[in-house]
Design an enzyme around this catalytic site. Structure first.
Site, PDB file in Angstrom:
ATOM      1  N   CYS A 165      -2.166   3.540  10.430  1.00 56.77           N
ATOM      2  CA  CYS A 165      -1.885   4.969  10.509  1.00 56.77           C
ATOM      3  C   CYS A 165      -2.007   5.517  11.926  1.00 56.77           C
ATOM      4  O   CYS A 165      -1.264   6.427  12.295  1.00 56.77           O
ATOM      5  CB  CYS A 165      -2.745   5.723   9.517  1.00 56.77           C
ATOM      6  N   LYS A 190      -1.019  13.197   3.385  1.00 52.06           N
ATOM      7  CA  LYS A 190       0.232  12.421   3.462  1.00 52.06           C
ATOM      8  C   LYS A 190       0.298  11.365   2.377  1.00 52.06           C
ATOM      9  O   LYS A 190      -0.728  11.002   1.794  1.00 52.06           O
ATOM     10  CB  LYS A 190       0.370  11.782   4.847  1.00 52.06           C
ATOM     11  N   ASP A 199      -7.244   9.827   9.217  1.00 47.06           N
ATOM     12  CA  ASP A 199      -7.721   9.137   8.009  1.00 47.06           C
ATOM     13  C   ASP A 199      -9.171   8.641   8.080  1.00 47.06           C
ATOM     14  O   ASP A 199      -9.447   7.475   7.739  1.00 47.06           O
ATOM     15  CB  ASP A 199      -6.798   7.957   7.678  1.00 47.06           C
TER      16      ASP A 199
HETATM   17  C1  VGL Z   1      -3.879   3.100   6.013  1.00 43.80           C
HETATM   18  C2  VGL Z   1      -3.447   1.149   4.888  1.00 43.80           C
HETATM   19  C3  VGL Z   1      -3.010   1.845   3.774  1.00 43.80           C
HETATM   20  C4  VGL Z   1      -4.405   3.779   7.251  1.00 43.80           C
HETATM   21  C5  VGL Z   1      -3.452   3.822   4.930  1.00 43.80           C
HETATM   22  O1  VGL Z   1      -4.880   4.930   7.149  1.00 43.80           O
HETATM   23  O2  VGL Z   1      -4.347   3.151   8.343  1.00 43.80           O
HETATM   24  N1  VGL Z   1      -3.863   1.756   5.983  1.00 43.80           N
HETATM   25  N2  VGL Z   1      -3.021   3.181   3.818  1.00 43.80           N
END
Ligand code: VGL
Ligand code: ZN
Length: 197
Positions: free
Chosen positions: A143, A104, A18
């Site tokens: 994540c 995802k 991410d």
């Molecule tokens: C994430 C919060 C909400 C991440 C993703 O990638 O860690 N954190 N969505």
């Protein structure tokens, strides 16, 4: 573990979690110092690319009415809406064009902090003969943590790239507790210079 035992070999893959604009400073769910993972990850990318070993990039890829957004009762501001600027990978990330992209949490009703959740990541890695993964990116306490937990449960050896992760730290200490937990579960925490000196 010795540097020699850690150094990438056949069967290893790099997983970039991410590394998207919304998680960097200026983004809608900015991770403090999240931008620092980009040059740190680029060093690992150069190694894996040089060895022609697989590189996987996961991305949060939410619909506009995703359940994790506050308007739907979730905990987060809107972020990483599929196709939006904020969902793009960091422009300075040296993402190889042959990198495998794993999207995802793509449906309104489900969240997925793990790159394995509701995706073909496990199948893809197994088909590619991958048994060890090197994991860095954002965020340590969400994540990255959940991706590493699933990877260990699925039988992968996991190297956590300590110099290439940053935490949201909603509560002070969340990031370091997440690192402790990943180590306790069996991940090996490494830093680039320790392995590639
Ligand atoms: C994430 C919060 C909400 C991440 C993703 O990638 O860690 N954190 N969505
Ligand atoms: Zn999300």
């Amino acid at each position: 573990m010795t540097a020699e035992a850690i150094r990438p070999r056949a069967g290893d893959a790099l997983i970039l979690v991410d590394v998207q604009l919304d998680f960097l400073p200026g983004g809608s769910l900015a991770v403090p110092r999240g931008d620092e993972v980009v040059p740190a990850l680029n060093r690992y990318v150069a190694v894996f690319r040089g060895l022609t070993f697989p590189v996987v990039a996961t991305r949060d890829w939410h619909p506009p009415d995703h359940c994790s957004f506050r308007a739907q009762g979730g905990p987060w501001p809107p972020h990483c809406v599929a196709g939006s600027d904020g969902a793009r990978f960091a422009p300075l990330l040296d993402l190889p064009c042959e990198a495998r992209i794993v999207s995802k949490a793509t449906t309104p009703d489900k969240d997925a902090y793990s790159g394995f959740e509701g995706t073909d990541l496990d199948d893809w890695l197994k088909r590619a003969g991958v048994t060890r993964i090197f994991v860095g990116g954002l965020a340590t306490d969400y994540c990255v943590l959940n991706t590493v937990r699933d990877a260990l449960r699925l039988g992968y050896a996991v190297f956590l790239l300590l110099d290439a992760v940053r935490a949201v730290d909603v509560q002070a200490g969340d990031g370091s507790r997440a690192i402790d937990e990943m180590r306790r579960l069996g991940a090996t925490a490494i830093e680039f210079d320790q392995v590639f000196a």
